[in-house]
Design a protein around this motif. Structure first.
Motif, PDB file in Angstrom:
ATOM      1  N   LEU A  91      35.813  37.855  31.073  1.00 26.65           N
ATOM      2  CA  LEU A  91      35.272  37.176  32.311  1.00 26.65           C
ATOM      3  C   LEU A  91      36.637  37.319  33.099  1.00 26.65           C
ATOM      4  CD1 LEU A  91      33.423  35.724  34.495  1.00 26.65           C
ATOM      5  CD2 LEU A  91      34.030  33.828  33.336  1.00 26.65           C
ATOM      6  N   VAL A  92      36.692  37.841  34.427  1.00 29.44           N
ATOM      7  CA  VAL A  92      37.789  37.621  35.371  1.00 29.44           C
ATOM      8  C   VAL A  92      37.439  36.898  36.553  1.00 29.44           C
ATOM      9  CG1 VAL A  92      39.589  38.989  36.565  1.00 29.44           C
ATOM     10  CG2 VAL A  92      38.957  39.830  34.209  1.00 29.44           C
ATOM     11  N   VAL A  93      38.089  36.005  37.045  1.00 30.03           N
ATOM     12  CA  VAL A  93      37.927  35.355  38.366  1.00 30.03           C
ATOM     13  C   VAL A  93      39.050  35.922  39.397  1.00 30.03           C
ATOM     14  CG1 VAL A  93      37.768  33.094  39.614  1.00 30.03           C
ATOM     15  CG2 VAL A  93      36.959  33.366  37.195  1.00 30.03           C
ATOM     16  N   LEU A  94      38.288  36.491  40.328  1.00 26.96           N
ATOM     17  CA  LEU A  94      39.531  37.032  41.574  1.00 26.96           C
ATOM     18  C   LEU A  94      39.864  35.554  42.388  1.00 26.96           C
ATOM     19  CD1 LEU A  94      37.956  40.315  42.671  1.00 26.96           C
ATOM     20  CD2 LEU A  94      39.440  39.903  40.895  1.00 26.96           C
ATOM     21  N   ALA A  95      40.837  34.830  41.847  1.00 29.06           N
ATOM     22  CA  ALA A  95      41.324  33.563  42.813  1.00 29.06           C
ATOM     23  C   ALA A  95      41.900  34.059  44.086  1.00 29.06           C
ATOM     24  CB  ALA A  95      41.955  32.767  42.027  1.00 29.06           C
ATOM     25  N   CYS A  96      41.633  35.052  44.731  1.00 32.16           N
ATOM     26  CA  CYS A  96      42.349  35.660  45.842  1.00 32.16           C
ATOM     27  C   CYS A  96      41.019  35.928  46.885  1.00 32.16           C
ATOM     28  CB  CYS A  96      42.834  36.891  45.535  1.00 32.16           C
ATOM     29  SG  CYS A  96      43.789  37.775  46.843  1.00 32.16           S
ATOM     30  N   ASN A  97      41.375  35.286  48.203  1.00 28.76           N
ATOM     31  CA  ASN A  97      40.491  35.492  48.927  1.00 28.76           C
ATOM     32  C   ASN A  97      40.313  37.049  49.518  1.00 28.76           C
ATOM     33  OD1 ASN A  97      38.773  33.006  50.017  1.00 28.76           O
ATOM     34  ND2 ASN A  97      40.897  32.298  49.359  1.00 28.76           N
ATOM     35  N   THR A  98      41.570  37.583  49.689  1.00 24.97           N
ATOM     36  CA  THR A  98      41.551  39.149  50.038  1.00 24.97           C
ATOM     37  C   THR A  98      40.980  39.941  49.158  1.00 24.97           C
ATOM     38  OG1 THR A  98      43.571  38.705  51.535  1.00 24.97           O
ATOM     39  CG2 THR A  98      43.119  40.812  51.029  1.00 24.97           C
ATOM     40  N   ALA A  99      41.324  39.860  47.997  1.00 17.42           N
ATOM     41  CA  ALA A  99      40.680  40.888  46.816  1.00 17.42           C
ATOM     42  C   ALA A  99      39.117  40.464  46.715  1.00 17.42           C
ATOM     43  CB  ALA A  99      41.192  40.410  45.418  1.00 17.42           C
ATOM     44  N   SER A 100      38.662  39.203  47.022  1.00 15.93           N
ATOM     45  CA  SER A 100      37.306  38.940  46.778  1.00 15.93           C
ATOM     46  C   SER A 100      36.482  39.608  48.074  1.00 15.93           C
ATOM     47  CB  SER A 100      37.053  37.233  47.107  1.00 15.93           C
ATOM     48  OG  SER A 100      37.595  36.461  45.736  1.00 15.93           O
ATOM     49  N   ALA A 101      37.230  39.363  49.176  1.00 16.68           N
ATOM     50  CA  ALA A 101      36.651  40.164  50.291  1.00 16.68           C
ATOM     51  C   ALA A 101      36.582  41.650  50.467  1.00 16.68           C
ATOM     52  CB  ALA A 101      37.281  39.470  51.468  1.00 16.68           C
ATOM     53  N   LYS A 102      37.752  42.201  49.937  1.00 15.23           N
ATOM     54  CA  LYS A 102      37.847  43.726  50.048  1.00 15.23           C
ATOM     55  C   LYS A 102      37.497  44.445  48.807  1.00 15.23           C
ATOM     56  CE  LYS A 102      41.353  43.683  54.000  1.00 15.23           C
ATOM     57  NZ  LYS A 102      42.571  44.032  54.252  1.00 15.23           N
ATOM     58  N   ALA A 103      37.498  43.756  47.905  1.00 16.34           N
ATOM     59  CA  ALA A 103      37.291  44.469  46.465  1.00 16.34           C
ATOM     60  C   ALA A 103      36.278  44.259  45.620  1.00 16.34           C
ATOM     61  CB  ALA A 103      38.462  44.626  45.577  1.00 16.34           C
ATOM     62  N   LEU A 104      35.882  42.827  45.605  1.00 12.81           N
ATOM     63  CA  LEU A 104      34.878  42.357  44.542  1.00 12.81           C
ATOM     64  C   LEU A 104      33.527  42.872  44.562  1.00 12.81           C
ATOM     65  CD1 LEU A 104      34.071  40.426  42.645  1.00 12.81           C
ATOM     66  CD2 LEU A 104      33.262  38.857  44.383  1.00 12.81           C
ATOM     67  N   LYS A 105      32.888  43.369  45.775  1.00  9.23           N
ATOM     68  CA  LYS A 105      31.590  44.070  45.928  1.00  9.23           C
ATOM     69  C   LYS A 105      31.755  45.223  45.174  1.00  9.23           C
ATOM     70  CE  LYS A 105      27.847  45.262  48.886  1.00  9.23           C
ATOM     71  NZ  LYS A 105      27.293  45.239  50.497  1.00  9.23           N
ATOM     72  N   SER A 106      33.001  46.027  45.298  1.00 14.35           N
ATOM     73  CA  SER A 106      32.894  47.553  44.711  1.00 14.35           C
ATOM     74  C   SER A 106      33.047  47.524  43.247  1.00 14.35           C
ATOM     75  CB  SER A 106      34.128  48.239  45.442  1.00 14.35           C
ATOM     76  OG  SER A 106      33.634  48.621  46.925  1.00 14.35           O
ATOM     77  N   ILE A 107      33.831  46.559  42.847  1.00 13.71           N
ATOM     78  CA  ILE A 107      34.024  46.347  41.360  1.00 13.71           C
ATOM     79  C   ILE A 107      32.600  46.151  40.769  1.00 13.71           C
ATOM     80  CG2 ILE A 107      35.106  45.010  39.768  1.00 13.71           C
ATOM     81  CD1 ILE A 107      37.559  44.744  41.642  1.00 13.71           C
ATOM     82  N   GLN A 108      31.904  45.170  41.382  1.00 13.42           N
ATOM     83  CA  GLN A 108      30.873  44.690  40.755  1.00 13.42           C
ATOM     84  C   GLN A 108      29.638  45.707  40.721  1.00 13.42           C
ATOM     85  OE1 GLN A 108      29.813  41.161  42.934  1.00 13.42           O
ATOM     86  NE2 GLN A 108      30.758  39.773  41.415  1.00 13.42           N
ATOM     87  N   THR A 109      29.695  46.649  41.602  1.00 17.89           N
ATOM     88  CA  THR A 109      28.486  47.508  41.813  1.00 17.89           C
ATOM     89  C   THR A 109      28.769  48.958  41.547  1.00 17.89           C
ATOM     90  OG1 THR A 109      29.158  48.108  44.257  1.00 17.89           O
ATOM     91  CG2 THR A 109      27.520  46.281  44.032  1.00 17.89           C
ATOM     92  N   ILE A 110      30.005  49.183  41.526  1.00 15.25           N
ATOM     93  CA  ILE A 110      30.558  50.725  41.180  1.00 15.25           C
ATOM     94  C   ILE A 110      31.238  50.701  39.646  1.00 15.25           C
ATOM     95  CG2 ILE A 110      32.075  52.456  41.575  1.00 15.25           C
ATOM     96  CD1 ILE A 110      31.892  51.821  44.571  1.00 15.25           C
TER      97      ILE A 110
END
Length: 274
Positions: A69-88
Motif C-alpha cells: 500500500l502506498v499513500v501519495l502524501a503529496c497534493n500535486t502527485a495526488s492531483a496529477k498522477a493518482l487517477k492514471s496510476i489507479q486506472t491504468i
C-alpha cells in the motif's frame, strides 16, 4: 508480495512528512517506508505527464521495497498522477496493490467544517490548475462554492527555511488577501499543500479569527485508519513492528538536515537511485 510489508508514504520532497507524522500518531503499530523524490523537486510547476511519470516511478520503487500500500502524501502527485496510476497501472499488476492520495480524504469531509458553504483552497499552481479540489468537493457537496488561490512562492519559502522572514510574511498575507477578495463569505480555508503547515503561524496571523484553517495531516491519518478497518485484505498484508525507514533520491545528508524541520524529530535516510 506474499510476505507482509510496510506502508509506503511518498512525497515529491519534504512536505509529506507533515502528514506522515500524523499517520504515525494515529497508526504507530505499522511498518513504514517514506520516500522523498527530492532530486526532482518541485513537482508543483511541472506538467501532468511529468508528474505522472515521476510519481509512477517512485510508486514502483516502493512496491519493489515491499510496500503493498502506498499513500501519495503529496497534493500535486495526488492531483496529477493518482487517477492514471489507479486506472491504468494498477489493473495491469497481478496482485492487489493499492495507491491512495490525500485529496479525497480531505474533500469528503470538508462539508463538516463549513457553515457558509464558501471554502477557500490555498495550494501550489499545479494543484490549482488540475482543479482536483473543486471537482472532488462538488462530487460530495454540490452546494459548496470553492475559491482557489495558487501560492507559487510558499513551498520555496519553507524549503529554504525562510518561514520567519519578512518576505514570507509579505507573500503569505498577499495570497490570503487575494483569496478572501474572491468571496467575503469564506469561513473555512484548506491548506492543500503538505508544506503549508510550517507556515501555519503566519497564515493564522493574517486570517480573520472567525475563519477556520484546516491542515491535512490529521484528516488523512484518520481516513487511512478507517480505510484499513474496512479493507482487512489490505491490512493483513501489512507488517506491524513499528519500524520506519526513510529514503531520498537526493543526498541523505541534505535530506536529513531539512527533514527534521517537517517531521519534528531527527531523520536518518538512505539514498535511492531511480
Amino acid at each position: 508480495m506474499n510476505k507482509p510489508g510496510p506502508i509506503g508514504i511518498f512525497d515529491s520532497g519534504y512536505g509529506g512528512l507533515t502528514v506522515f507524522k500524523e499517520i504515525i500518531k494515529e497508526l504507530p503499530q505499522y511498518n513504514y517506508i517514506y520516500l522523498g523524490d527530492n532530486a526532482r523537486i518541485p513537482y508543483g510547476t511541472r506538467s501532468f505527464e511529468t508528474v505522472y511519470q515521476y510519481t509512477w516511478q517512485c510508486v514502483q520503487a516502493m512496491f519493489e521495497l515491499g510496500c503493498p500500500l502506498v499513500v501519495l502524501a503529496c497534493n500535486t502527485a495526488s492531483a496529477k498522477a493518482l487517477k492514471s496510476i489507479q486506472t491504468i497501472n494498477l489493473p495491469e499488476l497481478s496482485d492487489n496493490r493499492r495507491v491512495l492520495g490525500v485529496i479525497r480524504p480531505t474533500t469528503e469531509r470538508i462539508g463538516e467544517f463549513t457553515k457558509s458553504r464558501h471554502v477557500g483552497i490555498l495550494a501550489t499552481p499545479g494543484t490549482v490548475l488540475s482543479n482536483s479540489y473543486e471537482i472532488e468537493i462538488k462530487r460530495f457537496f454540490p452546494d459548496i462554492k470553492v475559491f482557489q488561490e495558487a501560492c507559487p512562492i510558499w513551498v520555496s519559502l519553507v524549503e529554504s527555511n525562510e518561514i520567519n522572514s519578512s518576505g514570507a510574511a509579505y507573500f503569505v498575507k498577499k495570497h490570503i488577501d487575494q483569496l478572501l477578495e474572491k468571496s467575503p463569505k469564506i469561513d473555512t480555508i484548506l491548506l492543500a499543500c503538505t508544506h503549508y503547515p510550517l507556515l501555519y503561524p503566519l497564515i493564522r496571523k493574517f486570517t480573520p479569527p472567525s475563519i477556520q484553517i484546516l491542515q491535512q495531516g490529521e484528516i488523512v491519518s484518520k481516513s487511512l485508519s478507517k480505510y484499513l478497518e474496512h479493507h482487512q485484505d489490505i491490512d493483513q498484508k501489512l507488517k506491524k513492528e513499528s519500524e520506519i525507514l526513510f529514503y531520498t533520491t537526493e543526498s541523505p545528508e541534505v535530506f536529513n538536515e531539512k527533514a527534521g524541520l517537517f517531521f519534528g524529530q531527527e531523520v536518518n535516510s538512505t539514498h535511492l537511485s531511480l
